[in-house]
Each structure stands twice: as structure tokens, then as C-alpha cells.
Design an enzyme around this catalytic site. Structure first.
Site, PDB file in Angstrom:
ATOM      1  N   LYS A 165       0.825  -1.209   0.000  1.00 46.07           N
ATOM      2  CA  LYS A 165       0.000   0.000   0.000  1.00 46.07           C
ATOM      3  C   LYS A 165       0.854   1.251   0.000  1.00 46.07           C
ATOM      4  O   LYS A 165       1.897   1.298   0.659  1.00 46.07           O
ATOM      5  CB  LYS A 165      -0.843   0.065   1.278  1.00 46.07           C
ATOM      6  N   GLY A 171      -8.796   6.578  -1.509  1.00 43.77           N
ATOM      7  CA  GLY A 171      -9.752   6.336  -2.592  1.00 43.77           C
ATOM      8  C   GLY A 171      -9.631   4.960  -3.231  1.00 43.77           C
ATOM      9  O   GLY A 171     -10.006   4.777  -4.380  1.00 43.77           O
ATOM     10  N   GLU A 207       1.385  -5.274   4.349  1.00 41.63           N
ATOM     11  CA  GLU A 207       0.723  -5.921   5.488  1.00 41.63           C
ATOM     12  C   GLU A 207       0.072  -7.211   5.017  1.00 41.63           C
ATOM     13  O   GLU A 207      -0.039  -7.462   3.817  1.00 41.63           O
ATOM     14  CB  GLU A 207      -0.271  -4.975   6.174  1.00 41.63           C
ATOM     15  N   ARG A 299     -11.285  13.585   7.876  1.00 38.46           N
ATOM     16  CA  ARG A 299     -12.204  14.472   7.146  1.00 38.46           C
ATOM     17  C   ARG A 299     -13.618  13.926   7.289  1.00 38.46           C
ATOM     18  O   ARG A 299     -13.818  12.854   7.837  1.00 38.46           O
ATOM     19  CB  ARG A 299     -11.838  14.468   5.661  1.00 38.46           C
ATOM     20  N   ARG A 345     -24.643   4.717  -3.050  1.00 34.49           N
ATOM     21  CA  ARG A 345     -24.003   5.769  -3.847  1.00 34.49           C
ATOM     22  C   ARG A 345     -24.508   5.638  -5.284  1.00 34.49           C
ATOM     23  O   ARG A 345     -24.254   4.629  -5.936  1.00 34.49           O
ATOM     24  CB  ARG A 345     -22.480   5.607  -3.836  1.00 34.49           C
TER      25      ARG A 345
END
Ligand code: ADP
Ligand code: ADP
Ligand code: MG
Length: 515
Positions: A165, A171, A207, A299, A345
Site C-alpha cells: 500500500k 480512494g 501488510e 475528514r 451511492r
């Protein structure tokens, strides 16, 4: 505790667009705060511009020229005499240098301190801090990987499969699953390259890759005086290519005791970071007992709505009040979990054409309404969806006393939902809401891929002209990407029609670009 210094916000500039800009304007207006909208050329006729008290144009269309352009935004703050800035989600929302630039311009950044953002925005740093506070993390490397040799050593410890990662990633991008030693070198090179180009930071870590986990996250809310609460968890396991499609609160996976435990852990995590404002701690769950910290989002999140519905707390309102120096008037024991909420969504994409994005003119739109139904959207009849940004055009949120009622309400609301002019993912959501695994609540993050056959059938009654695309849909829903190791959301099947959207601009909306 220190005496709170109150600095009421009078004029709020919103450094974002689309539904979240509209959502923020509504919270500001409820509080009597004036609003300033920013808009790119393509967004001139957007709803957030119509609703705001003032607006400032950011010349250009690409995200880099507009909503990611710090000098233009700072000039707009000065021009409009705004005393606070809300960054929304995406774009610059997790960019600590942007928060500093706003402070230097004499305005208040609605969010955590730049220090807390730096600490938690970097996945490696965040995991290190969590470990120090005895919050269990996914086993993996504790530092950025130096080279392939370093990665090989970790692979011997962690075993396969593992995931690489980008430390600054977001996102659902900049991640790669690695299944064998042979793939290490290539995956490492690709991931480092992607990390540098998408996020401006080549640091990569590894990981253990947990097969078919649940994605469970906890909403926290802290004031600037050290008080904080959690608003329970959200289950975001319905994903496609590591991006969320449907979210719900609470999670059927946890019982009351486990809920209190994970919530408590999230509060410890946020406190450790010196956090203020709304934030989310994401966990990856192998079983209700094996819950690992994954990352923190510093956020407001897309799916904050479901937490609002089950807690009755308006998160954006509280972000604004906290930024004004208000202490939270409630404690953990004051917050009650009530009923069940689900969010879908709605993207301007065609699920029958392999989720091909479909910008264009919306001729007619009819939103569902009635008991327990909420729509957060910037659509209106005649609106032209620009090709430059994210494809999400609406969030449909339902509430019910039980999960069963909420699911049936979602189906009812989806049947009322009409967008004429562009294809959307509404039909896909209907198929999910009828799926036996989803109904039973036993889905994990591999749900969409594992149900490819089911979705293929669900779309087999699509109109004649789309028939060939039904097969394509199934192809796209397969684990092809995972077999190759790539899990970047932007990888489209070679058979897929070419995207109408500017891929680069879409990537930019998730980038924490440098200032
Ligand atoms: P959250 O963490 O709030 O659930 P996501 O991780 O889904 O939100 O997305 C974070 C940001 O990425 C948002 O700004 C969203 O608009 C953007 N985003 C999500 N999906 C896409 C996509 N397919 N293309 C471009 N941007 C996206
Ligand atoms: P982002 O910052 O892009 O949101 P995350 O680290 O939150 O990235 O991961 C996004 C998604 O990727 C998760 O919701 C999950 O589906 C998958 N994922 C991430 N890490 C792991 C892991 N160690 N094992 C299994 N799946 C993972
Ligand atoms: Mg995440």
C-alpha cells in the site's frame, strides 16, 4: 479543562463541489453562516453555486487547475473575505499543507489540526502511533520498505497473500495484492511508481492481506478541548475494486459488547492523535474478535449520513461548531443508537456496461421521498454532469427501525428514483438489495466479485441493445484484477469500452496534491 474561546464563523468558503458542497451549505445556512461557493468553468451552473450566498470562479476545468489549485483558492478566500474554509472530502481535504495555507491566510480550517492530519494521514505513521497505544493493527512492516530485499524479509514473516500500500494512498488506489515470492519485485516497482505519481510520495509498506474481511469503520467527533465521542460503526463491506458502493450503520457483524469495544478503541485512537472535528477510524475485521486498525480518514466521509441517521447528530453542523470553538455538549452515554440506516451511492455509470461512466445532460430527475428517505444530491433537471470529476451524483439514504425495514425502504425508494438522460448505478443497487447474501447480512469485501453470476442474471433482462454488455458486466465483476495482483480502481478490463471520463482528472480528485 481550558475555557473555550469562541470564534463564531460568519462566512464559510467551501473548497469543493457536487453533493458535499450542497450538504455543507445546508449545515451552514441552518446556523446562519454565510457561504461562498467555488466553481470551475464546467461547474458554472452547478447547484452549489446557485445555493451559496456568494461564488468565486476558479478558471479552468481540470481538478489541478481548480479544486486542487491552492494559490487560486487562497486568492478566493481573500477576495470573498471568508473567515473559514470547509474542504469536504476528496480534493484537498486531507492535505495538511493546504490547512496550513488557510491558517496563514487568516481563515479557520474546518477540520483537525494540520499536525493531527500529518500524523494520521500517513498510514505508516498512523499505524505506529496506534501500536504505541495498544490498538491492534494488521501485521505488517513498520517503516517504508527500503527495497525488494526488505520486502522479501517481511514476506517471510508475514506470509502470503500480502498487500502493498502507498503510505499516502486513498480512494482505494495505490494498492496491490501479492500472492507469490515471484511477484514481489514487479509489484513493488509498480506500487512505488503509482504511489509517487498519484500521491506525490513513493513510500510503500506491506501488510497481511486478509481474505474476505468485513470493512468496519467508526465515526468519531471531537472538540478542540479534548472531549470526544464515537457515533458507532458503519459497515462498508459492499465494495467494488476496494471502493465503497453501499454503507450501513450499525453493522450486523457486531453485538452490543463488541460495538462498545470497537467504539472505545476508536476514541482512544483519535485522542492519541490529538484529534478534533469529525473523523473516521477504519478497521478490517477477520472475525468479530479479530479486528485490526487499518487507517484514519481525517475528514468528513461520503457515508457520514448513515451515522447521522442512527445517532440524530448532524456531523457537518458539529464540524462548524467545533471549528468555532464550541465544546461538545454531549457525552458518550448521551448518544443513543436508534434503528438502521443504509446509503447507496448513485453514480453516473452504467452497471450494464461494466460501470462505464456516463457524463451528460440530465433531462428529468425525480427524487424519492416519504418516511425514512433522504437524498443528498446536486442534480436538477437540465443539469449537465461534467466529465472532469467524480461520477457520484447522488446519495440515497434510508432509515428504518430494523435492517429489514431499511432494506425494503431502500428498494421502494430506488423504484421511485428517476434520472432521465444518463444511466446510473440505481439498478445495480436494486440487485444488491435483493441478493440473499446481502439480505442475510453475511457479505464481506469480496461480495460483489463472488456474486458475479447473480449480477449477470440480474442484468440479463436489460434492453436488447445492451445485451452484449451484460456479459461484459460479468467479466468486469470477476476477480481478473486480483489475479493479476492489481487492485487499482482505475484498471479497466481490456474488453471494456473506453472511459468517457478523463481518467487523470478522476484520479486527481482523490489525490492529496502538494501545495
Ligand atoms: P470515503 O472514504 O469518504 O468513503 P472514498 O474513499 O470512497 O470516500 O472516496 C474518497 C474520495 O475519492 C472522494 O472524494 C470521492 O469523491 C473520490 N472517489 C471515490 N470513488 C471515485 C472514483 N471512482 N473516481 C474518482 N474519485 C473517486
Ligand atoms: P484507502 O486509503 O484507499 O481507503 P484502505 O487502506 O482504507 O485504503 O483500504 C481500502 C480497502 O482495501 C479496504 O476497505 C479493504 O477492502 C481493502 N484492504 C485494505 N487493506 C487490506 C488488508 N490488509 N487485507 C484485506 N483487504 C484490505
Ligand atoms: Mg480507507
Amino acid at each position: 479543562m481550558s475555557t473555550p474561546t469562541k470564534r463564531p464563523i460568519k462566512r464559510l468558503l467551501i473548497a469543493n463541489r457536487g453533493e458535499i458542497a450542497v450538504r455543507i451549505i445546508r449545515a451552514a445556512r441552518d446556523l446562519g453562516i454565510e457561504t461562498v461557493a467555488l466553481y470551475s468553468d464546467a461547474d458554472q451552473y452547478s447547484l452549489h453555486v446557485k445555493l451559496a450566498d456568494y461564488s468565486v470562479n476558479l478558471p479552468g476545468n481540470t481538478a489541478v487547475d481548480t479544486y486542487l489549485n491552492v494559490p487560486k483558492i487562497i486568492a478566493a478566500i481573500k477576495e470573498s473575505k471568508a473567515d473559514a474554509v470547509h474542504p469536504g472530502y476528496g480534493f484537498l481535504s486531507e492535505n495538511a499543507d493546504f490547512a496550513d495555507a488557510i491558517t496563514n491566510a487568516g481563515a479557520k480550517f474546518v477540520g483537525p489540526s494540520a499536525k493531527a492530519m500529518r500524523l494520521m494521514g500517513d498510514k505508516i505513521e498512523a499505524k505506529r502511533l496506534m501500536k504505541a497505544h495498544k490498538v491492534t493493527c494488521v501485521p505488517g512492516s513498520e517503516n517504508p520498505l527500503k527495497d525488494v530485499e526488505d520486502l522479501r524479509r517481511h514476506a517471510q514473516d508475514i506470509g502470503f497473500p500480502m498487500i502493498l500500500k502507498a503510505s499516502a494512498g486513498g480512494g482505494g488506489r495505490g494498492m496491490r495484492v501479492v500472492r507469490t515470492m515471484d511477484d514481489l519485485a514487479e509489484s513493488f516497482a509498480a506500487c512505488t511508481r503509482e504511489a509517487a505519481s498519484y500521491f506525490g510520495n513513493p513510500a510503500v509498506f506491506c501488510e497481511r492481506y486478509i481474505e474476505n474481511p468485513r470493512h468496519i469503520e467508526v465515526q468519531v467527533l471531537f472538540d478542540e478541548h479534548g472531549n470526544g465521542v464515537h457515533l458507532f460503526e458503519r459497515d462498508c463491506s459492499v465494495q467494488r475494486r476496494h471502493q465503497k458502493l453501499i454503507e450501513e450503520a450499525p453493522s450486523l457483524f457486531l453485538n452490543a459488547e463488541q460495538r462498545a469495544e470497537i467504539g472505545g478503541r476508536a476514541v482512544v485512537a483519535a485522542k492519541a492523535a490529538g484529534y478534533s472535528s469529525a473523523g473516521t477510524i477504519e478497521f478490517i475485521c477477520e472475525s468479530p474478535e479479530r479486528v485490526y486498525f487499518m487507517e484514519m480518514n481525517t475528514r468528513i466521509q461520503v457515508e457520514h449520513t448513515v451515522s447521522e441517521e442512527i445517532s440524530g447528530i448532524d456531523l457537518v453542523r458539529w464540524q462548524l461548531l467545533v471549528a468555532s470553538g464550541e465544546p461538545l455538549p454531549f457525552k458518550q452515554e448521551d448518544i443513543q443508537l436508534r434503528g438502521w440506516a443504509i446509503e447507496a451511492r448513485i453514480n453516473a455509470e452504467d452497471p450494464a456496461k461494466g460501470f462505464l461512466p456516463s457524463p451528460g445532460r440530465v433531462n428529468q430527475v425525480r427524487f424519492p421521498a416519504g418516511p425514512g428517505v433522504r437524498v443528498d444530491s446536486h442534480l436538477y433537471p437540465g443539469y449537465e454532469i461534467p466529465q472532469f470529476y467524480d461520477s457520484m451524483v447522488a446519495k440515497l439514504i434510508v432509515w428504518g427501525q430494523t435492517r429489514e425495514i431499511a432494506m425494503d425502504r431502500m428498494l421502494r425508494a430506488l423504484s421511485e428514483f428517476e434520472i432521465d438522460g444518463v444511466p446510473t448505478t440505481a439498478k445495480f443497487h436494486e440487485a444488491v438489495l435483493r441478493n440473499p447474501i446481502f439480505r442475510a447480512g453475511t457479505m464481506n469485501t469480496g461480495f460483489v466479485e463472488s456474486q458475479a453470476e447473480y449480477f449477470k442474471k440480474a442484468f440479463s433482462n436489460v434492453p436488447e441493445e445492451h445485451q452484449d454488455h451484460a456479459a461484459l458486466l460479468a467479466a468486469i465483476l470477476t476477480v481478473e484484477d486480483q489475479k493479476k495482483g492489481a487492485v487499482t480502481a482505475t484498471t479497466t478490463s481490456s474488453a471494456a469500452p473506453k472511459s468517457l471520463w478523463r481518467e487523470r482528472s478522476r484520479l486527481e480528485s482523490t489525490r492529496r496534491g502538494g501545495v
